[in-house]
Scaffold this motif. Sequence first.
Motif, PDB file in Angstrom:
ATOM      1  N   ALA A   1      56.362   2.515  29.599  1.00 46.64           N
ATOM      2  CA  ALA A   1      55.373   1.445  29.458  1.00 46.64           C
ATOM      3  C   ALA A   1      54.063   1.990  28.895  1.00 46.64           C
ATOM      4  CB  ALA A   1      55.132   0.771  30.814  1.00 46.64           C
ATOM      5  N   VAL A   2      53.654   3.174  29.354  1.00 46.68           N
ATOM      6  CA  VAL A   2      52.430   3.792  28.845  1.00 46.68           C
ATOM      7  C   VAL A   2      52.570   4.108  27.352  1.00 46.68           C
ATOM      8  CG1 VAL A   2      50.991   5.867  28.947  1.00 46.68           C
ATOM      9  CG2 VAL A   2      51.688   4.729  31.062  1.00 46.68           C
ATOM     10  N   CYS A   3      53.739   4.612  26.953  1.00 52.06           N
ATOM     11  CA  CYS A   3      53.965   4.944  25.546  1.00 52.06           C
ATOM     12  C   CYS A   3      53.943   3.687  24.670  1.00 52.06           C
ATOM     13  CB  CYS A   3      55.294   5.674  25.386  1.00 52.06           C
ATOM     14  SG  CYS A   3      55.305   7.318  26.134  1.00 52.06           S
ATOM     15  N   LEU A   4      54.516   2.613  25.171  1.00 55.14           N
ATOM     16  CA  LEU A   4      54.493   1.354  24.423  1.00 55.14           C
ATOM     17  C   LEU A   4      53.063   0.836  24.290  1.00 55.14           C
ATOM     18  CD1 LEU A   4      57.651  -0.435  25.896  1.00 55.14           C
ATOM     19  CD2 LEU A   4      57.374   0.493  23.587  1.00 55.14           C
ATOM     20  N   LEU A   5      52.283   0.967  25.360  1.00 56.33           N
ATOM     21  CA  LEU A   5      50.881   0.545  25.302  1.00 56.33           C
ATOM     22  C   LEU A   5      50.109   1.409  24.305  1.00 56.33           C
ATOM     23  CD1 LEU A   5      48.516  -1.155  26.424  1.00 56.33           C
ATOM     24  CD2 LEU A   5      48.189   0.628  28.161  1.00 56.33           C
ATOM     25  N   LEU A   6      50.376   2.714  24.312  1.00 56.72           N
ATOM     26  CA  LEU A   6      49.692   3.613  23.392  1.00 56.72           C
ATOM     27  C   LEU A   6      49.973   3.229  21.942  1.00 56.72           C
ATOM     28  CD1 LEU A   6      48.039   6.285  23.087  1.00 56.72           C
ATOM     29  CD2 LEU A   6      50.246   7.458  22.918  1.00 56.72           C
ATOM     30  N   GLY A   7      51.248   2.946  21.633  1.00 61.88           N
ATOM     31  CA  GLY A   7      51.598   2.591  20.264  1.00 61.88           C
ATOM     32  C   GLY A   7      51.074   1.232  19.845  1.00 61.88           C
ATOM     33  N   SER A   8      51.148   0.265  20.732  1.00 59.60           N
ATOM     34  CA  SER A   8      50.760  -1.102  20.374  1.00 59.60           C
ATOM     35  C   SER A   8      49.250  -1.271  20.268  1.00 59.60           C
ATOM     36  CB  SER A   8      51.320  -2.095  21.399  1.00 59.60           C
ATOM     37  OG  SER A   8      50.853  -1.803  22.701  1.00 59.60           O
ATOM     38  N   THR A   9      48.479  -0.350  20.852  1.00 60.64           N
ATOM     39  CA  THR A   9      47.020  -0.432  20.747  1.00 60.64           C
ATOM     40  C   THR A   9      46.471   0.581  19.737  1.00 60.64           C
ATOM     41  OG1 THR A   9      46.745   1.094  22.619  1.00 60.64           O
ATOM     42  CG2 THR A   9      46.719  -1.267  23.108  1.00 60.64           C
ATOM     43  N   ALA A  10      47.356   1.308  19.058  1.00 60.92           N
ATOM     44  CA  ALA A  10      46.900   2.265  18.042  1.00 60.92           C
ATOM     45  C   ALA A  10      46.243   1.504  16.899  1.00 60.92           C
ATOM     46  CB  ALA A  10      48.080   3.089  17.533  1.00 60.92           C
ATOM     47  N   VAL A  11      45.021   1.841  16.603  1.00 62.47           N
ATOM     48  CA  VAL A  11      44.249   1.105  15.601  1.00 62.47           C
ATOM     49  C   VAL A  11      44.586   1.647  14.201  1.00 62.47           C
ATOM     50  CG1 VAL A  11      41.960   0.400  14.859  1.00 62.47           C
ATOM     51  CG2 VAL A  11      42.410   0.813  17.287  1.00 62.47           C
ATOM     52  N   PRO A  12      45.029   0.800  13.287  1.00 64.18           N
ATOM     53  CA  PRO A  12      45.332   1.258  11.916  1.00 64.18           C
ATOM     54  C   PRO A  12      44.053   1.460  11.113  1.00 64.18           C
ATOM     55  CG  PRO A  12      45.739  -1.098  12.091  1.00 64.18           C
ATOM     56  CD  PRO A  12      45.340  -0.629  13.469  1.00 64.18           C
ATOM     57  N   ILE A  13      43.334   2.519  11.428  1.00 63.16           N
ATOM     58  CA  ILE A  13      42.030   2.764  10.821  1.00 63.16           C
ATOM     59  C   ILE A  13      42.120   2.816   9.298  1.00 63.16           C
ATOM     60  CG2 ILE A  13      40.064   4.335  10.675  1.00 63.16           C
ATOM     61  CD1 ILE A  13      40.241   3.012  13.352  1.00 63.16           C
TER      62      ILE A  13
END
Length: 420
Positions: free
Chosen positions: A114-126
């Motif tokens: 769940a933490v890994c999914l949160l990390l990926g889904s909130t990664a900002v496409p700078i």
Amino acid sequence: MSSSLSALAQYRILPSRASGSWMILAVAARAPYAMVPLGTMTAITASTGSVATGGLATGLASAAGAVAGPLIGRWADHAGQRRVLLTLVPLSAVAFALLLTAALTGLNGPLLWAVCLLLGSTAVPIGSFTRARWTSLVRSPRELSTAFSYESTVDEMTFVLGPALVGVAASTAFPAAPIALAATLVLLAGIPFAITSPPLAARPKDADAAGQVSRADAVDMTVTPDSPARSRADVPPIPRVLLAVLPAVVIMLCIGANFGSVQAATTERAALLGADGAAGLVYALMGLGSAATALAVVLVPDSVRLAVRVLIGGAGMALMLAASAAASSLVATALLLFAVGLFVGPTMVTAFSIAERRSPTGGISVAMTSMQSSITVGVSLGAMLGGALTAASGPVAGFAVAIGAGVVIAVVGLAVLVRR
């Protein structure tokens, strides 16, 4: 000579279009996300004692980021970058903090996933956000090409330096140190980048009958702080945008597959030659070659059509990769991969230019984030397919996947050229 110097002088214009401090923040803000794949792999493998768990954690984060990218772009096209970034960046910092906690406590199982999914889904496409912003700041197609060349070079440098930061932090401190460093960078660079981003999405002043921005003489975009946010009717659906920029998406998917499969093939070749530790350095040379020629794209005359550039880039990649597959030493492999990178950089810049030109009005952020998602998916597919074939048949089989990707890029260029 004078025309070449004049073309390179275009880079001096960029700080006058966007402040130099914002450009620096944009570089620093994307660094933590370049550290995610290797940083997650290193931290979770060390905390759980299982490389399979580390690989799964990395894969989940990458997959979540690829899926979330276009959705984040759609949100930015509707609400503007600042609102999106001020929401996502703090969540991203929290996700990094949770992953750090998981690594320090040896967390495993559903909570870790769940933490890994949160990390990926909130990664900002700078990188995608900065490219979308450039479309509202530049004043001509030449300036836009220069901005995209600069952004591709920054992407390549962070692609090379991100893993290097992971290695330094992990070796000098502790395995989870790269995650702590990434979280710090999100706070120190990500939040200021969010605050300095435009409050609303870029809006074209004029559009032609087909809904495309008129580019006969210049890219004419503005951001007006007192304008109302776009209604949902003004923002094209994600499938429509993806269909419009499909050629560019395929190109980026293949570039990603090239990266993933070459990494697997190079790692195996280095192991067979008894130089496991040199694989990263050999592979990094492809990124350095790509960064060098991405900057030089501004030297290409406007008369050379984008489709021709793609055709040449794909063909050049395939030929140099074929030579790399036939190489018998790491030195020869390194030099040939550097030559591969010389074709990758211009092809990547051209793909972004194609996406910008083909994206429907109001869909520029979706177009740019879909490009970033495409290369992420491509890297994963290339690594999986190239890794499996390399394990079964040796490094030449891994290079064959990359050669195929180069051929597909050339075919896309030829198809676009024929269809105009």
